[in-house]
Write a protein that holds these residues in place. Structure first.
Motif, PDB file in Angstrom:
ATOM      1  N   MET A 121     -20.604  20.117   1.787  1.00  0.00           N
ATOM      2  CA  MET A 121     -19.308  19.545   1.409  1.00  0.00           C
ATOM      3  C   MET A 121     -19.468  18.587   0.235  1.00  0.00           C
ATOM      4  N   SER A 122     -18.603  18.700  -0.757  1.00  0.00           N
ATOM      5  CA  SER A 122     -18.668  17.785  -1.887  1.00  0.00           C
ATOM      6  C   SER A 122     -17.994  16.460  -1.502  1.00  0.00           C
ATOM      7  N   ILE A 123     -18.599  15.343  -1.934  1.00  0.00           N
ATOM      8  CA  ILE A 123     -18.027  14.023  -1.657  1.00  0.00           C
ATOM      9  C   ILE A 123     -16.975  13.728  -2.729  1.00  0.00           C
ATOM     10  N   ASN A 124     -15.771  13.404  -2.315  1.00  0.00           N
ATOM     11  CA  ASN A 124     -14.698  13.068  -3.253  1.00  0.00           C
ATOM     12  C   ASN A 124     -14.706  11.572  -3.532  1.00  0.00           C
ATOM     13  N   ILE A 125     -14.927  11.246  -4.799  1.00  0.00           N
ATOM     14  CA  ILE A 125     -15.153   9.853  -5.152  1.00  0.00           C
ATOM     15  C   ILE A 125     -14.009   9.299  -5.987  1.00  0.00           C
ATOM     16  N   GLY A 126     -13.648   8.054  -5.700  1.00  0.00           N
ATOM     17  CA  GLY A 126     -12.681   7.321  -6.521  1.00  0.00           C
ATOM     18  C   GLY A 126     -13.409   6.223  -7.269  1.00  0.00           C
ATOM     19  N   VAL A 127     -13.179   6.125  -8.572  1.00  0.00           N
ATOM     20  CA  VAL A 127     -13.877   5.126  -9.405  1.00  0.00           C
ATOM     21  C   VAL A 127     -12.859   4.092  -9.887  1.00  0.00           C
ATOM     22  N   ILE A 128     -13.169   2.820  -9.650  1.00  0.00           N
ATOM     23  CA  ILE A 128     -12.287   1.714 -10.079  1.00  0.00           C
ATOM     24  C   ILE A 128     -12.955   0.987 -11.238  1.00  0.00           C
ATOM     25  N   GLY A 129     -12.318   1.012 -12.393  1.00  0.00           N
ATOM     26  CA  GLY A 129     -12.889   0.369 -13.588  1.00  0.00           C
ATOM     27  C   GLY A 129     -13.452   1.432 -14.502  1.00  0.00           C
ATOM     28  N   THR A 130     -12.735   1.738 -15.578  1.00  0.00           N
ATOM     29  CA  THR A 130     -13.161   2.817 -16.478  1.00  0.00           C
ATOM     30  C   THR A 130     -13.587   2.252 -17.833  1.00  0.00           C
ATOM     31  N   GLY A 131     -14.383   1.171 -17.784  1.00  0.00           N
ATOM     32  CA  GLY A 131     -14.953   0.605 -19.011  1.00  0.00           C
ATOM     33  C   GLY A 131     -16.274   1.280 -19.336  1.00  0.00           C
ATOM     34  N   ALA A 164      -9.441  15.081 -11.607  1.00  0.00           N
ATOM     35  CA  ALA A 164      -9.249  13.649 -11.356  1.00  0.00           C
ATOM     36  C   ALA A 164      -7.805  13.228 -11.612  1.00  0.00           C
ATOM     37  N   SER A 165      -7.297  12.365 -10.734  1.00  0.00           N
ATOM     38  CA  SER A 165      -5.941  11.813 -10.920  1.00  0.00           C
ATOM     39  C   SER A 165      -6.047  10.321 -11.185  1.00  0.00           C
ATOM     40  N   PRO A 166      -5.182   9.794 -12.056  1.00  0.00           N
ATOM     41  CA  PRO A 166      -5.176   8.350 -12.285  1.00  0.00           C
ATOM     42  C   PRO A 166      -4.343   7.636 -11.209  1.00  0.00           C
ATOM     43  N   TYR A 167      -4.810   6.467 -10.800  1.00  0.00           N
ATOM     44  CA  TYR A 167      -4.063   5.636  -9.845  1.00  0.00           C
ATOM     45  C   TYR A 167      -3.725   4.326 -10.544  1.00  0.00           C
ATOM     46  N   ARG A 168      -2.469   3.918 -10.464  1.00  0.00           N
ATOM     47  CA  ARG A 168      -2.080   2.639 -11.066  1.00  0.00           C
ATOM     48  C   ARG A 168      -2.679   1.480 -10.295  1.00  0.00           C
ATOM     49  N   ASP A 169      -2.669   1.579  -8.964  1.00  0.00           N
ATOM     50  CA  ASP A 169      -3.153   0.483  -8.119  1.00  0.00           C
ATOM     51  C   ASP A 169      -4.453   0.923  -7.439  1.00  0.00           C
ATOM     52  N   ALA A 170      -5.515   0.182  -7.686  1.00  0.00           N
ATOM     53  CA  ALA A 170      -6.824   0.559  -7.125  1.00  0.00           C
ATOM     54  C   ALA A 170      -6.821   0.521  -5.603  1.00  0.00           C
ATOM     55  N   HIS A 171      -5.968  -0.327  -5.021  1.00  0.00           N
ATOM     56  CA  HIS A 171      -5.910  -0.368  -3.547  1.00  0.00           C
ATOM     57  C   HIS A 171      -5.330   0.935  -2.987  1.00  0.00           C
ATOM     58  N   ASP A 172      -4.429   1.575  -3.731  1.00  0.00           N
ATOM     59  CA  ASP A 172      -3.911   2.885  -3.301  1.00  0.00           C
ATOM     60  C   ASP A 172      -5.029   3.938  -3.375  1.00  0.00           C
ATOM     61  N   LEU A 173      -5.874   3.823  -4.411  1.00  0.00           N
ATOM     62  CA  LEU A 173      -7.012   4.753  -4.528  1.00  0.00           C
ATOM     63  C   LEU A 173      -7.930   4.603  -3.307  1.00  0.00           C
ATOM     64  N   ILE A 174      -8.225   3.349  -2.935  1.00  0.00           N
ATOM     65  CA  ILE A 174      -9.131   3.129  -1.791  1.00  0.00           C
ATOM     66  C   ILE A 174      -8.502   3.700  -0.513  1.00  0.00           C
ATOM     67  N   ALA A 175      -7.179   3.523  -0.380  1.00  0.00           N
ATOM     68  CA  ALA A 175      -6.516   3.955   0.861  1.00  0.00           C
ATOM     69  C   ALA A 175      -6.283   5.468   0.911  1.00  0.00           C
ATOM     70  N   SER A 176      -6.365   6.143  -0.242  1.00  0.00           N
ATOM     71  CA  SER A 176      -6.018   7.569  -0.283  1.00  0.00           C
ATOM     72  C   SER A 176      -6.896   8.409   0.659  1.00  0.00           C
ATOM     73  N   ASP A 177      -6.243   9.301   1.429  1.00  0.00           N
ATOM     74  CA  ASP A 177      -6.988  10.190   2.333  1.00  0.00           C
ATOM     75  C   ASP A 177      -7.894  11.147   1.560  1.00  0.00           C
ATOM     76  N   ALA A 178      -7.547  11.392   0.290  1.00  0.00           N
ATOM     77  CA  ALA A 178      -8.353  12.330  -0.514  1.00  0.00           C
ATOM     78  C   ALA A 178      -9.688  11.725  -0.943  1.00  0.00           C
ATOM     79  N   VAL A 179      -9.798  10.403  -0.908  1.00  0.00           N
ATOM     80  CA  VAL A 179     -11.017   9.716  -1.398  1.00  0.00           C
ATOM     81  C   VAL A 179     -11.960   9.440  -0.227  1.00  0.00           C
ATOM     82  N   ASN A 180     -13.191   9.990  -0.328  1.00  0.00           N
ATOM     83  CA  ASN A 180     -14.191   9.764   0.733  1.00  0.00           C
ATOM     84  C   ASN A 180     -15.032   8.518   0.497  1.00  0.00           C
ATOM     85  N   ALA A 181     -15.240   8.182  -0.785  1.00  0.00           N
ATOM     86  CA  ALA A 181     -16.146   7.064  -1.107  1.00  0.00           C
ATOM     87  C   ALA A 181     -15.715   6.467  -2.437  1.00  0.00           C
TER      88      ALA A 181
END
Ligand code: NAP
Length: 336
Positions: free
Chosen positions: A1-11, A51-68
Motif C-alpha cells: 500500500m502506498s502511504i498518502n502524505i500531506g506536506v505543510i510548507g512548500t518553501g 496532489a491537492s492544495p489545502y488552504r488550511d493546514a489543519h484541514d490537511l492533517i484532519a483529512s481522511d485521505a492523508v495517512n502521514a
C-alpha cells in the motif's frame, strides 16, 4: 500500500522533500500540500500528480485521505501542526527544530507520551548521512578507543542579512552538531559555553558571526563547534573525533579530486541541499518504511526536546558569556 502524505510548507526544503517523495520513494505519494501562501501551495500542487492544495493546514492533517504528515513550514509553526498530527493519531515527520522553544518541544513530548505511541520523527538528517554513519560505526567499533574530544565546523556561504539573528546560528545551524554529539557519543550534554571571536566583516551589524560553541558531555568529552554562517566560499561541514588510540574524521565531500598542473584540486559543496541530498533521501525513505510498518524509528520527539534544551542553554551563554548547565526534564518511559 502506498502511504498518502500531506506536506505543510512548500518553501525550499518542503519542495525538495516533495520532489524526493514523488520521484524517488515509490512507497509514498504526496497527495496534499499546504502553505500560508495559498498561491505557492497551488503552484506546487499542480507540479505533483494527484496532489491537492489545502488552504488550511489543519484541514490537511484532519483529512481522511492523508495517512502521514510532513511539516516543513517555518519553525514557529511546527508545534501546532505536530500537536494536531498527534491528536489525529497520524505519523508526522517534522523538520528541525521540532518547535521554536524547549517548552514547545516538551509539550509535544508530553502529548506523545500521553498517547503512549511514538508518532513523531525529527529531521536530524545527519544520522542518515553515509559519512556520519561511517564515523559513528568507527566509534562504536572502538577503533580509536575512548573518545576524548571532537572538533567540528559548520560553515554556510551566507545567510539573509536582515532576518538572521545570532540565536539562529545556534537554533538553525549548531542544532545539527548538538544532535550529532548526543547521537555519536550516545550520551547527554551537561554544560555549554559560547565564545564570540572577532566578527567577520561579511556579517550584518547585529550578527555575532562566527561563534564557537563548546559542549561538554556527562563523561567529559569536549566538543568544539565553529559556527560560521557567512564564510563566503561554500557549505563546509567538518568533524574530527579524537580518541585515546587515534582519530576519525569526515572526509572532504567532493565528487572527484583533480590533479593537474602541479596542483591537487577538489570542490566544496555549495549548499546544504547538495551536501546532504543523499542523507535526506535515506532519511525520508526510512521514515516512509517506519510509517508503513507502524514501527517508529529515527530521531524522536525526545531528541528534538533534548537538542532544543541544549540550544537554549547555548543562547543563555551567548548572552552571559558563562559556562551554562543543561537542565532537562526526566525522560518519559516511551523513549527509553
Ligand atoms: P522556507 O523556504 O522559508 O519555507 C517555509 C515555508 O513555510 C514558506 O513557504 C512559508 O511561507 C511557509 N509558512 C510560513 N508559515 C506557515 C504556516 N503557518 N503554515 C504553512 N506554511 C507556512 O524555509 P525552509 O528553508 O524550507 O525551512 C523550513 C524548515 O525546514 C525550517 O524549520 C528549517 O529549519 C528546516 N530546514 C531544515 C534543514 C535540514 O538540513 N534539516 C534544511 C533547511 C531547512 P512564507 O515564506 O510566506 O512565510
Amino acid at each position: 500500500m502506498s502511504i498518502n502524505i500531506g506536506v505543510i510548507g512548500t518553501g525550499r526544503i518542503g519542495t525538495d522533500h516533495i520532489r524526493r517523495l514523488t520521484d524517488r520513494i515509490t512507497a509514498a505519494s504526496v497527495i496534499a500540500v499546504s502553505d500560508i501562501d495559498a498561491q505557492r501551495a497551488s503552484d506546487v500542487a499542480r507540479s505533483v500528480p494527484q496532489a491537492s492544495p489545502y488552504r488550511d493546514a489543519h484541514d490537511l492533517i484532519a483529512s481522511d485521505a492523508v495517512n502521514a504528515v510532513v511539516v516543513t513550514s517555518s519553525a514557529p509553526t511546527h508545534e501546532s501542526y505536530v500537536l494536531a498530527a498527534i491528536e489525529a493519531g497520524k505519523p508526522v515527520f517534522c523538520e528541525k527544530p521540532l518547535a521554536d522553544t524547549a517548552d514547545g518541544c516538551l509539550r509535544i513530548v508530553e502529548a506523545e507520551a500521553a498517547r503512549g505511541q511514538r508518532l513523531v520523527q525529527v529531521g536530524f538528517m545527519r544520522r542518515y548521512d553515509p559519512q556520519h554513519r561511517a564515523l559513528k560505526a568507527a566509534l562504536d567499533e572502538g577503533t580509536i578507543g575512548t573518545p576524548l574530544l571532537a572538533h567540528c565546523a559548520h560553515r554556510n556561504p551566507r545567510v539573509p542579512a536582515e532576518r538572521y539573528t545570532s540565536d539562529m546560528s545556534i537554533t538553525g545551524a549548531a542544532i545539527h552538531e548538538i544532535d550529532s554529539t548526543r547521537w555519536l557519543f550516545d550520551e547527554e550534554v551537561a554544560t555549554v559555553q559560547v565564545l564570540k571571536p572577532r566578527r567577520s566583516p561579511r556579517a550584518a551589524e547585529h550578527l555575532q558571526d562566527p561563534q564557537v560553541v563548546l559542549l561538554e558531555t556527562h563523561s567529559g568529552i569536549h566538543v568544539d563547534v565553529e559556527v560560521f554562517v557567512n564564510c563566503g566560499y561554500g557549505y563546509d561541514i567538518r568533524c574530527e573525533v579524537v580518541g585515546e588510540d587515534g582519530t576519525v574524521s569526515l572526509a572532504d565531500h567532493p565528487n572527484v579530486v583533480l590533479v593537474h598542473d602541479h596542483a591537487r584540486q577538489t570542490t566544496v559543496t555549495p549548499d546544504w541541499a547538495t551536501r546532504f541530498g543523499t542523507a535526506y533521501d535515506i532519511e525520508l525513505h526510512s521514515w516512509v518504511e517506519s510509517v508503513a510498518s507502524a514501527v517508529a524509528s529515527g530521531p524522536s520527539a525526545w531528541d528534538g526536546y533534548a537538542a532544543a534544551t541544549i540550544a537554549e542553554a547555548c543562547i543563555t551563554s551567548l548572552q552571559t558569556g558563562q559556562r551554562t548547565p543543561v537542565l532537562t526534564k526526566d525522560m518519559p518511559e516511551l523513549y527509553r
